[in-house]
Enzyme design. Sequence first.
Site, mmCIF file in Angstrom:
data_model
loop_
_atom_site.group_PDB
_atom_site.id
_atom_site.type_symbol
_atom_site.label_atom_id
_atom_site.label_comp_id
_atom_site.label_asym_id
_atom_site.label_seq_id
_atom_site.Cartn_x
_atom_site.Cartn_y
_atom_site.Cartn_z
ATOM 1 N N GLY A 35 0.500 -1.476 0.156
ATOM 2 C CA GLY A 35 0.134 0.041 0.118
ATOM 3 C C GLY A 35 0.478 1.444 -0.250
ATOM 4 O O GLY A 35 0.324 2.212 -0.045
ATOM 5 N N HIS A 119 -7.927 29.173 3.048
ATOM 6 C CA HIS A 119 -9.355 28.958 3.950
ATOM 7 C C HIS A 119 -9.022 30.164 5.078
ATOM 8 O O HIS A 119 -9.784 30.532 5.682
ATOM 9 C CB HIS A 119 -9.774 28.072 5.453
ATOM 10 C CG HIS A 119 -11.002 28.311 5.801
ATOM 11 N ND1 HIS A 119 -11.899 28.501 5.425
ATOM 12 C CD2 HIS A 119 -10.727 27.949 7.069
ATOM 13 C CE1 HIS A 119 -12.556 28.080 6.377
ATOM 14 N NE2 HIS A 119 -12.437 28.141 7.561
ATOM 15 N N LYS A 181 -26.751 36.328 10.652
ATOM 16 C CA LYS A 181 -27.178 35.588 11.359
ATOM 17 C C LYS A 181 -28.564 36.955 12.434
ATOM 18 O O LYS A 181 -27.858 37.056 13.301
ATOM 19 C CB LYS A 181 -26.977 34.750 12.203
ATOM 20 C CG LYS A 181 -28.071 33.877 12.711
ATOM 21 C CD LYS A 181 -27.272 32.158 13.250
ATOM 22 C CE LYS A 181 -26.803 31.296 12.704
ATOM 23 N NZ LYS A 181 -26.530 30.031 13.024
ATOM 24 N N ARG A 183 -30.527 37.001 16.144
ATOM 25 C CA ARG A 183 -31.242 36.723 16.867
ATOM 26 C C ARG A 183 -32.459 36.968 17.313
ATOM 27 O O ARG A 183 -32.040 38.259 17.733
ATOM 28 C CB ARG A 183 -30.073 36.276 17.958
ATOM 29 C CG ARG A 183 -30.937 35.435 19.439
ATOM 30 C CD ARG A 183 -29.743 35.124 20.171
ATOM 31 N NE ARG A 183 -28.907 33.219 19.893
ATOM 32 C CZ ARG A 183 -29.480 31.995 19.557
ATOM 33 N NH1 ARG A 183 -30.937 31.981 19.866
ATOM 34 N NH2 ARG A 183 -28.702 31.251 18.472
HETATM 35 C C1 R5P Z 1 -16.033 27.201 6.554
HETATM 36 O O1 R5P Z 1 -16.145 27.748 7.038
HETATM 37 C C2 R5P Z 1 -16.487 27.431 5.366
HETATM 38 O O2 R5P Z 1 -16.171 28.060 4.686
HETATM 39 C C3 R5P Z 1 -17.228 26.340 5.025
HETATM 40 O O3 R5P Z 1 -18.607 26.928 4.398
HETATM 41 C C4 R5P Z 1 -17.492 25.487 4.961
HETATM 42 O O4 R5P Z 1 -16.357 24.816 5.354
HETATM 43 C C5 R5P Z 1 -18.399 24.476 3.659
HETATM 44 O O5 R5P Z 1 -18.534 23.071 4.151
HETATM 45 P P1 R5P Z 1 -19.731 22.284 4.261
HETATM 46 O O6 R5P Z 1 -20.103 22.111 2.925
HETATM 47 O O7 R5P Z 1 -19.316 21.229 5.134
HETATM 48 O O8 R5P Z 1 -20.966 22.528 5.259
#
Ligand code: R5P
Length: 282
Positions: A35, A119, A181, A183
């Site tokens: 592997g 990210h 969002k 609340r």
């Molecule tokens: C989060 O911080 C990223 O920007 C995406 O929104 C996230 O990774 C998306 O993940 P999923 O498709 O699993 O909701």
Amino acid sequence: MNIIGGPSSQLLAGRTCESSGSNLLISEFRKFPDGELYTRIIDDIGEKVTIIQSTITDTDLVALLQLIEACNEASQINVVIPYMGYARQDKRFKNGESITARAIARTIKADNVFTINIHDQSVLDFFDARAVNLDATPMIGKYIKTMEFHDPLIIAPDDGAIGIARNASEDLGIDYDYLEKIRLSGESVSIQPKNVKVKGRDVIIIDDIISTGGTIAETISLLKKQGAHEVFAACVHPVLSNNAILKLFKAGVKGIIATDTIDKGVSVVSVAPLIANAINVI
Ligand code: R5P
């Protein structure tokens, strides 16, 4: 410049050679009976090399490390990681966790590292090498511009992705916004576009990654309830794990637009020109 395409980024490496006028080297990838991976660059490696390899799986990471090691005698090694797996593990969220993005970055020995819509920019600091993040979102925007939409709106699923929505819509004359969002009480929240109404409009939701599809599927359902006409999903990195595509269609997506940082059926925008521009100036 010689370009080495890793096993997960062969198509992108080929396209980058086309865009940059570089020389594509042939490599061999296979597995030993136990592997373990066997990786060999068959062509002459030369002095200046750029390795292109997305690390979607752990195996892809090992292949990248093998390719870097194989180029040890080159005078300049550049590494392009179009999609970097584990980049979302960029902090210690709970005691005892590993900052895996840092652990991985520390293993990448190169002169220059390029990522695409990483990210979080903070991941770049984990590399010993000069690390540069490239932005593919204007290319997604240009693609969107070629499509037929009714009164389009580009929307980010949260304020964290607002930059992506803004960059994708820049100079295109398309509105952008993000979902906020609010609340309302201890039990209820309202999620709606911060500034504009979606009723009757075609909406393109844009995010850096679609992984499980949970974020986008929820957003599609919400926008549909608020009267959006057609809803499309766009992202840089189509991880699309497990049944993500089914979830998006079940939620009512009209189409999915993504780049080829990960080579999938929805990868209609190539980031090759972006990489070519970056490597042509080093
Ligand atoms: C989060 O911080 C990223 O920007 C995406 O929104 C996230 O990774 C998306 O993940 P999923 O498709 O699993 O909701």
